[in-house]
Design an enzyme around this catalytic site. Structure first.
Site, PDB file in Angstrom:
ATOM      1  N   GLY A  15       0.831  -1.207   0.000  1.00 46.55           N
ATOM      2  CA  GLY A  15       0.000   0.000   0.000  1.00 46.55           C
ATOM      3  C   GLY A  15       0.863   1.254   0.000  1.00 46.55           C
ATOM      4  NE  ARG A  76      -0.937  -4.838  -0.461  1.00 49.05           N
ATOM      5  CZ  ARG A  76      -1.783  -3.824  -0.242  1.00 49.05           C
ATOM      6  NH1 ARG A  76      -2.785  -3.623  -1.053  1.00 49.05           N
ATOM      7  NH2 ARG A  76      -1.625  -3.044   0.802  1.00 49.05           N
ATOM      8  CG  ASP A 107       5.621  -6.892   8.933  1.00 47.20           C
ATOM      9  OD1 ASP A 107       6.837  -6.654   8.969  1.00 47.20           O
ATOM     10  OD2 ASP A 107       4.902  -7.009   9.942  1.00 47.20           O
ATOM     11  CB  THR A 129       2.740   0.327   6.309  1.00 46.13           C
ATOM     12  OG1 THR A 129       1.359   0.068   6.616  1.00 46.13           O
ATOM     13  CG2 THR A 129       3.545   0.042   7.575  1.00 46.13           C
ATOM     14  CG  ASP A 131      -1.760  -0.734   8.005  1.00 46.93           C
ATOM     15  OD1 ASP A 131      -2.609   0.157   7.813  1.00 46.93           O
ATOM     16  OD2 ASP A 131      -1.635  -1.730   7.266  1.00 46.93           O
ATOM     17  CG  ASP A 133       1.153  -3.391  10.255  1.00 49.38           C
ATOM     18  OD1 ASP A 133       1.978  -2.673   9.666  1.00 49.38           O
ATOM     19  OD2 ASP A 133       0.416  -4.194   9.660  1.00 49.38           O
ATOM     20  NE  ARG A 175      -2.466  -5.309   5.554  1.00 47.85           N
ATOM     21  CZ  ARG A 175      -2.811  -5.469   4.272  1.00 47.85           C
ATOM     22  NH1 ARG A 175      -3.575  -6.450   3.894  1.00 47.85           N
ATOM     23  NH2 ARG A 175      -2.351  -4.622   3.374  1.00 47.85           N
TER      24      ARG A 175
HETATM   25  O1  F6P Z   1      -1.555  -1.635   4.621  1.00 49.17           O
HETATM   26  C1  F6P Z   1      -2.169  -0.437   4.290  1.00 49.17           C
HETATM   27  C2  F6P Z   1      -3.638  -0.660   4.045  1.00 49.17           C
HETATM   28  O2  F6P Z   1      -4.223   0.585   3.690  1.00 49.17           O
HETATM   29  C3  F6P Z   1      -4.417  -1.300   5.194  1.00 49.17           C
HETATM   30  O3  F6P Z   1      -4.724  -0.388   6.210  1.00 49.17           O
HETATM   31  C4  F6P Z   1      -5.601  -1.865   4.482  1.00 49.17           C
HETATM   32  O4  F6P Z   1      -6.096  -2.999   5.174  1.00 49.17           O
HETATM   33  C5  F6P Z   1      -5.046  -2.282   3.154  1.00 49.17           C
HETATM   34  O5  F6P Z   1      -3.836  -1.553   2.966  1.00 49.17           O
HETATM   35  C6  F6P Z   1      -5.947  -2.011   1.984  1.00 49.17           C
HETATM   36  O6  F6P Z   1      -5.343  -2.531   0.855  1.00 49.17           O
HETATM   37  P1  F6P Z   1      -5.810  -2.242  -0.643  1.00 49.17           P
HETATM   38  O7  F6P Z   1      -5.244  -0.915  -1.028  1.00 49.17           O
HETATM   39  O8  F6P Z   1      -5.240  -3.351  -1.429  1.00 49.17           O
HETATM   40  O9  F6P Z   1      -7.311  -2.199  -0.631  1.00 49.17           O
END
Ligand code: F6P
Length: 330
Positions: A15, A76, A107, A129, A131, A133, A175
């Site tokens: 992300g 990703r 991660d 990130t 997050d 995390d 997340r």
């Molecule tokens: O890891 C960052 C994040 O924004 C999380 O908070 C969320 O769960 C996820 O990515 C959303 O991913 P995507 O952009 O693939 O919908």
């Protein structure tokens, strides 16, 4: 390449997070200052496999620091995930003379990086990130901007909830981690903060508390719900049914990932980017750059993966104490 110390490539993965551009800029400029050639990989690990790699000059990173997102784009990558993908990526790096790869991501991105380093590419990771995390670091690029974006949105939500005597469930990203929710819960003075790490899923207790708050004179209430708890629309319906209080759900979603990076995100992303080049120059291999006890530092990638992280007990207790609600026992 003969007059330079070698080639550094940089990519952003997973992300996007506000501040990533500042980190890229810092790696490019610090790298050039230390006499490296610096290359940008477009679209994360996919960009290695597809050879979307371009040399970056001092000027190529001008006017980038103030923008959210990542000008190198991100992905990703499912192609990179299997071991063959990593082997192929390493071969391409060797072929192009890329000895060092700076990966900005979370991660998941580091798991890929860890395996790539086994095939002889020197990986240096920067935590990127929203997050927060990642266990080895107390700061991640993008978290500060995301929290501020969410906080401002929740302030706005409070005004409309207040005007309508409503209860608002607001879902923030993260997340499976509750850091954005905890920070917003405290910063927005939420009446309830539901974190995946802490929530006991005792909805009856939650509904009773919301009712009790109303009886004690609270005309509106803000329930900050972490993405890891989720189901906010359903929760809003259940609250309304159980308490009789008109309730709305708002899922803030990807808006939290965009926007102008805060000074803190630009500052630490820049320091970390420059630090990444410094440790490459010192001959360090397979390191992750982090922030701990007020300092930027680096740690072995394998050691970092063995670390765990949890919501700080004291901070959570403070959040509970400050939540503007009368106790059920009083
Ligand atoms: O890891 C960052 C994040 O924004 C999380 O908070 C969320 O769960 C996820 O990515 C959303 O991913 P995507 O952009 O693939 O919908």
């Amino acid at each position: 390449m003969s007059n330079t110390k070698g080639r550094i490539a940089i990519l952003t993965s997973g992300g996007d997070a506000p501040g990533m551009n500042a980190a890229i800029r810092a790696v490019v400029r610090a790298g050039i200052a230390k006499n490296y050639e610096v290359y940008g990989v477009v679209h994360g690990y996919n960009g290695i496999l597809n050879r979307e790699i371009k040399k970056l000059d001092f000027k190529d990173v001008s006017e980038k620091i103030q923008h959210g997102g990542t000008f190198l784009f991100t992905a990703r990558s499912s192609e990179f995930r299997p071991m063959e993908g990593k082997m192929k990526a390493a071969e391409i790096c060797h072929e192009l003379g890329i000895e060092h790869l700076v990966v900005i991501g979370g991660d998941g991105s580091f798991t890929g990086a860890k395996n790539l380093s086994k095939f002889g590419v020197n990986i240096i990771g920067l935590p990127g990130t929203i997050d927060l995390d990642i266990a080895y670091t107390e700061y991640t690029i993008g978290f500060d901007t995301a929290v501020n974006t969410a906080m401002e949105a929740i302030d706005k939500l409070r005004e409309t909830s207040n005007s309508h005597d409503r209860c608002s469930v607001v879902e923030v990203m993260g997340r499976s981690a509750g850091y954005i929710a905890l920070w917003c819960g405290i910063a927005n003075g939420a009446e309830e903060i539901l974190l995946p790490e802490k929530f006991d899923y005792d909805y009856e207790r939650l509904f009773a508390q919301i009712k009790r708050n109303k009886e004690a004179g609270m005309t509106h209430q803000i329930i900050v719900n972490a993405e890891g708890v989720g189901h906010s629309y359903e929760l809003a319906e259940r609250i309304e049914a159980a308490t009789g209080i008109e309730t709305r759900a708002t899922v803030l979603g990807h808006v939290q990932r965009g926007g102008t990076p805060t000074a803190r995100d630009r500052y630490y992303a820049s320091i970390m980017g420059a630090y990444a080049v410094d440790i490459i120059d010192q001959g360090k291999k397979s390191r992750l750059v982090g922030y701990k006890n007020g300092k930027v530092y680096d740690v072995d990638i394998m050691e970092a993966f063995a670390m765990t992280k949890s919501i700080d007990e004291y901070e959570y207790t403070v959040a509970e104490t400050l939540a503007n609600r009368p106790s059920l026992d009083s």
